[in-house]
Structures are given as C-alpha cells and as structure tokens.
Design a protein around this motif. Structure first.
Motif, PDB file in Angstrom:
ATOM      1  N   VAL A 130     -50.185  16.992  20.609  1.00 15.36           N
ATOM      2  CA  VAL A 130     -49.725  16.573  21.940  1.00 15.36           C
ATOM      3  C   VAL A 130     -48.400  17.255  22.275  1.00 15.36           C
ATOM      4  O   VAL A 130     -48.204  17.753  23.392  1.00 15.36           O
ATOM      5  N   LEU A 131     -47.492  17.293  21.309  1.00 12.13           N
ATOM      6  CA  LEU A 131     -46.207  17.961  21.536  1.00 12.13           C
ATOM      7  C   LEU A 131     -46.395  19.456  21.778  1.00 12.13           C
ATOM      8  O   LEU A 131     -45.753  20.031  22.669  1.00 12.13           O
ATOM      9  N   ILE A 132     -47.267  20.083  21.029  1.00 13.62           N
ATOM     10  CA  ILE A 132     -47.546  21.515  21.208  1.00 13.62           C
ATOM     11  C   ILE A 132     -48.119  21.767  22.598  1.00 13.62           C
ATOM     12  O   ILE A 132     -47.737  22.724  23.274  1.00 13.62           O
ATOM     13  N   TYR A 133     -49.012  20.905  23.033  1.00 16.01           N
ATOM     14  CA  TYR A 133     -49.583  21.016  24.373  1.00 16.01           C
ATOM     15  C   TYR A 133     -48.473  20.944  25.425  1.00 16.01           C
ATOM     16  O   TYR A 133     -48.407  21.771  26.340  1.00 16.01           O
ATOM     17  N   GLY A 134     -47.598  19.953  25.292  1.00 18.93           N
ATOM     18  CA  GLY A 134     -46.497  19.796  26.241  1.00 18.93           C
ATOM     19  C   GLY A 134     -45.519  20.957  26.205  1.00 18.93           C
ATOM     20  O   GLY A 134     -45.077  21.437  27.264  1.00 18.93           O
ATOM     21  N   ILE A 135     -45.193  21.414  25.018  1.00 22.36           N
ATOM     22  CA  ILE A 135     -44.284  22.567  24.877  1.00 22.36           C
ATOM     23  C   ILE A 135     -44.892  23.796  25.538  1.00 22.36           C
ATOM     24  O   ILE A 135     -44.194  24.572  26.193  1.00 22.36           O
ATOM     25  N   ASN A 136     -46.189  23.976  25.386  1.00 20.74           N
ATOM     26  CA  ASN A 136     -46.858  25.129  25.991  1.00 20.74           C
ATOM     27  C   ASN A 136     -46.780  25.071  27.518  1.00 20.74           C
ATOM     28  O   ASN A 136     -46.524  26.086  28.170  1.00 20.74           O
ATOM     29  N   TYR A 164     -41.096  32.994  20.439  1.00 20.63           N
ATOM     30  CA  TYR A 164     -40.387  32.589  19.229  1.00 20.63           C
ATOM     31  C   TYR A 164     -39.737  31.218  19.374  1.00 20.63           C
ATOM     32  O   TYR A 164     -39.612  30.473  18.398  1.00 20.63           O
ATOM     33  N   ALA A 165     -39.365  30.845  20.600  1.00 22.43           N
ATOM     34  CA  ALA A 165     -38.858  29.491  20.831  1.00 22.43           C
ATOM     35  C   ALA A 165     -39.962  28.470  20.555  1.00 22.43           C
ATOM     36  O   ALA A 165     -39.710  27.400  19.988  1.00 22.43           O
ATOM     37  N   PHE A 166     -41.206  28.817  20.932  1.00 17.61           N
ATOM     38  CA  PHE A 166     -42.354  27.948  20.681  1.00 17.61           C
ATOM     39  C   PHE A 166     -42.510  27.717  19.172  1.00 17.61           C
ATOM     40  O   PHE A 166     -42.628  26.580  18.708  1.00 17.61           O
ATOM     41  N   TYR A 167     -42.488  28.796  18.407  1.00 19.96           N
ATOM     42  CA  TYR A 167     -42.621  28.643  16.961  1.00 19.96           C
ATOM     43  C   TYR A 167     -41.405  27.943  16.368  1.00 19.96           C
ATOM     44  O   TYR A 167     -41.524  27.221  15.377  1.00 19.96           O
ATOM     45  N   GLY A 168     -40.250  28.115  16.975  1.00 24.74           N
ATOM     46  CA  GLY A 168     -39.057  27.374  16.549  1.00 24.74           C
ATOM     47  C   GLY A 168     -39.250  25.880  16.743  1.00 24.74           C
ATOM     48  O   GLY A 168     -38.866  25.070  15.883  1.00 24.74           O
ATOM     49  N   CYS A 169     -39.860  25.482  17.853  1.00 24.54           N
ATOM     50  CA  CYS A 169     -40.161  24.068  18.093  1.00 24.54           C
ATOM     51  C   CYS A 169     -41.134  23.541  17.045  1.00 24.54           C
ATOM     52  O   CYS A 169     -40.983  22.413  16.555  1.00 24.54           O
ATOM     53  N   MET A 170     -42.119  24.353  16.686  1.00 22.63           N
ATOM     54  CA  MET A 170     -43.062  23.928  15.648  1.00 22.63           C
ATOM     55  C   MET A 170     -42.340  23.748  14.314  1.00 22.63           C
ATOM     56  O   MET A 170     -42.645  22.819  13.554  1.00 22.63           O
ATOM     57  N   PHE A 171     -41.368  24.608  14.042  1.00 18.29           N
ATOM     58  CA  PHE A 171     -40.590  24.481  12.811  1.00 18.29           C
ATOM     59  C   PHE A 171     -39.800  23.173  12.819  1.00 18.29           C
ATOM     60  O   PHE A 171     -39.752  22.460  11.809  1.00 18.29           O
ATOM     61  N   VAL A 172     -39.203  22.833  13.956  1.00 20.20           N
ATOM     62  CA  VAL A 172     -38.450  21.581  14.066  1.00 20.20           C
ATOM     63  C   VAL A 172     -39.384  20.384  13.877  1.00 20.20           C
ATOM     64  O   VAL A 172     -39.023  19.413  13.199  1.00 20.20           O
ATOM     65  N   MET A 173     -40.582  20.453  14.442  1.00 16.63           N
ATOM     66  CA  MET A 173     -41.556  19.378  14.239  1.00 16.63           C
ATOM     67  C   MET A 173     -41.897  19.245  12.755  1.00 16.63           C
ATOM     68  O   MET A 173     -41.983  18.127  12.227  1.00 16.63           O
ATOM     69  N   TRP A 174     -42.070  20.375  12.092  1.00 13.95           N
ATOM     70  CA  TRP A 174     -42.371  20.348  10.660  1.00 13.95           C
ATOM     71  C   TRP A 174     -41.182  19.788   9.884  1.00 13.95           C
ATOM     72  O   TRP A 174     -41.373  19.047   8.920  1.00 13.95           O
ATOM     73  N   LEU A 175     -39.959  20.132  10.305  1.00 14.79           N
ATOM     74  CA  LEU A 175     -38.775  19.573   9.644  1.00 14.79           C
ATOM     75  C   LEU A 175     -38.764  18.050   9.748  1.00 14.79           C
ATOM     76  O   LEU A 175     -38.407  17.364   8.783  1.00 14.79           O
ATOM     77  N   CYS A 176     -39.141  17.530  10.913  1.00 12.26           N
ATOM     78  CA  CYS A 176     -39.237  16.075  11.064  1.00 12.26           C
ATOM     79  C   CYS A 176     -40.239  15.505  10.075  1.00 12.26           C
ATOM     80  O   CYS A 176     -39.986  14.477   9.439  1.00 12.26           O
ATOM     81  N   TRP A 177     -41.368  16.191   9.935  1.00 19.11           N
ATOM     82  CA  TRP A 177     -42.369  15.764   8.952  1.00 19.11           C
ATOM     83  C   TRP A 177     -41.770  15.767   7.550  1.00 19.11           C
ATOM     84  O   TRP A 177     -41.879  14.790   6.815  1.00 19.11           O
ATOM     85  N   THR A 178     -41.147  16.859   7.201  1.00 15.22           N
ATOM     86  CA  THR A 178     -40.604  17.013   5.852  1.00 15.22           C
ATOM     87  C   THR A 178     -39.528  15.978   5.557  1.00 15.22           C
ATOM     88  O   THR A 178     -39.509  15.384   4.487  1.00 15.22           O
ATOM     89  N   GLU A 179     -38.643  15.753   6.499  1.00 19.43           N
ATOM     90  CA  GLU A 179     -37.535  14.828   6.279  1.00 19.43           C
ATOM     91  C   GLU A 179     -37.964  13.373   6.293  1.00 19.43           C
ATOM     92  O   GLU A 179     -37.357  12.547   5.629  1.00 19.43           O
ATOM     93  N   CYS A 180     -38.994  13.045   7.064  1.00 20.43           N
ATOM     94  CA  CYS A 180     -39.386  11.644   7.199  1.00 20.43           C
ATOM     95  C   CYS A 180     -40.567  11.222   6.333  1.00 20.43           C
ATOM     96  O   CYS A 180     -40.651  10.070   5.942  1.00 20.43           O
ATOM     97  N   PHE A 181     -41.492  12.139   6.067  1.00 15.93           N
ATOM     98  CA  PHE A 181     -42.730  11.723   5.407  1.00 15.93           C
ATOM     99  C   PHE A 181     -43.061  12.499   4.139  1.00 15.93           C
ATOM    100  O   PHE A 181     -44.031  12.187   3.479  1.00 15.93           O
ATOM    101  N   ASN A 182     -42.302  13.505   3.818  1.00  9.66           N
ATOM    102  CA  ASN A 182     -42.572  14.314   2.636  1.00  9.66           C
ATOM    103  C   ASN A 182     -41.591  13.932   1.538  1.00  9.66           C
ATOM    104  O   ASN A 182     -40.934  14.764   0.958  1.00  9.66           O
TER     105      ASN A 182
END
Length: 192
Positions: A130-136, A164-182
């Motif tokens: 959903v976030l990727i859709y909105g970012i796009n 590259y900003a799009f992929y940067g947003c995906m990296f930030v989303m992954w960071l949220c995953w890593t910091e909160c659930f990994n």
C-alpha cells in the motif's frame, strides 16, 4: 581479509547485506521473467504469457490517481486514456513500467529474505504494498507537476531523482521492519 574479520562484518551487517542481495536478485529475476518495451509499445510478457491487459489496466488506474493528485494543485491538467497533459503543452504517458508492480515484487522478495516472524510478515508485506502504491502515485504526480513548465527535466527527474528516491523509501520501510520486527521477541514490543 581474515576469517574472523569476515565473520565480524557478516554479524554486524548481515541484515543490510541480505537487503541488498534480495533487492538485486529480485530485480534480476524481474528482468529475466518480465519482458516488454518500457515505453509502452507492444506486448508485456511474464514467463512467456501475455500480461499486457493486466498491466494496461493497472496503468490506467495509476493514471487516474495521478490525474486526481495533480488536479489538487493545478486546474491546467487533463487526462486522455493513459496520457496526462497540461495546457502548457507538456505531458507524459503512463505505461506499464510506471506501475508499482515491479517495486511490489521487489518488496515481497526483500521481506521474504529478511529475518523476522511470519505472523508480522503476513501483515507488513501488504502494508508495504500500500505504501509503495502511494509513493508511486506521489512520484509520478511530482514529476508531472515539475514537467508542466520544465519538460526538459523529465528524464533527470524520472530516471534518476525520483527513481532512487523511490528505492530510498523502500529502504526506510525495510529499516522500520528491521528495527521493529527483526529482533528477539523481548525487544520487538518497542515499536508496537
């Protein structure tokens, strides 16, 4: 490098290494399995199956969403099929490669390769989509707003800045995953 140095690097950067590897492998897998002219000319195939109608429908939907977003800021915008254009004469064609399907596939691969509980992945993957859709939508709308009066900036904005900003947003989303659930279960409540 010595083995103990490599092991230390692996321990410290394991998650980032897995993120980069998953992103690169997913991108490669996409390029191997999905074929079509990125300008929107001709058929789009996936594993040899024609998927053009699916991508055309998604591109038409994205076009309508982008039109709506741009119309919030400009009354000079118009839409015709998958073309968005302005009274200034500039505009763009939203084609299959402008859809967030590829980034959604990459996101799926990244999360599947990431450590963490499946119970969280089952909801975090769709939230990411959903976030990727909105970012796009925001990405294409921003490019459209820029090219209304500066069409010469399209290639730079489309192929470099916002890509590259799009992929940067995906990296930030992954960071949220890593910091909160990994993390071990005792620490995972810190983001909940």
């Amino acid at each position: 490098m010595q083995t103990d140095q490599l092991q230390r690097i692996w321990r410290e950067y394991k998650d980032i290494i897995l993120f980069v590897a998953a992103m690169l492998l997913a991108n490669l897998l996409w390029k191997i399995t999905v074929h079509g002219d990125e300008r929107g000319i001709g058929e789009v195939t996936w594993l040899g199956l024609v998927v053009t109608p699916v991508f055309d429908a998604i591109a038409a939907h994205v076009t309508q969403c982008v039109y709506w977003a741009v119309a919030l800021f400009r009354d000079t915008v118009h839409v015709n099929g998958t073309y968005i254009y302005f009274d200034s004469g500039s505009g763009s064609h939203i084609v299959w490669s402008c859809t967030p399907v590829k980034q959604g596939f990459i996101w799926l691969c990244i999360l599947l390769a990431s450590r963490g509980a499946w119970v969280h992945k089952l909801w975090f993957i769709p939230v990411g989509w959903v976030l990727i859709y909105g970012i796009n939508i925001v990405r294409i709308a921003a490019i459209s707003l820029i090219i209304e009066h500066h069409p010469e900036l399209f290639e730079v904005m489309h192929s470099y800045v916002f890509k590259y900003a799009f992929y940067g947003c995906m990296f930030v989303m992954w960071l949220c995953w890593t910091e909160c659930f990994n993390r071990p279960t005792a620490d995972s409540d810190s983001c909940a």
